[in-house]
Design a protein around this motif. Structure first.
Motif: not given
Length: 104
Positions: A9-13, A35-36, A91-95, A97-103
């Motif tokens: 889940l990506v929450l953006a404002h 899924e995103v 499985y769920w995760t929250f990211v 919108n200022d996080i960058v996945v590096r691997s």
């Protein structure tokens, strides 16, 4: 719709540039399919276009996309809760919108 074990889940404002960088980094994951769930929390900038661009690119990458939009900022908790209602992964995760996945 892909059968996905993982939902992100990506929450953006607002912060379209950060959000684009965050979403672009999700393509680095070697895990497929996933899924995103994109939740626009009342953004007034280019977030809808950023989400559209991601959704178009994801279609060819075995990434399922669901989008929600709140007309005004309802806060992080309500925004995430609305996204959780449509998440289908085991499985769920929250990211944020200022996080960058590096691997993966």
């Amino acid at each position: 719709m892909h059968n996905c074990d993982v939902s992100i889940l990506v929450l953006a404002h607002n912060k379209a540039a950060y959000t684009r960088r965050c979403l672009d980094s999700l393509f680095l994951s070697t895990l497929r399919p996933f899924e995103v769930v994109l939740v626009d929390n009342g953004s007034t900038d280019e977030i809808p276009q950023v989400f559209s661009d991601f959704e178009t690119r994801a279609a060819g990458e075995q990434i399922s996309v669901k989008r929600l939009r709140h007309e005004q900022n309802v806060g992080a908790i309500v925004g995430r809760n609305s996204g959780m209602e449509v998440m289908s992964g085991l499985y769920w995760t929250f990211v944020d919108n200022d996080i960058v996945v590096r691997s993966r």
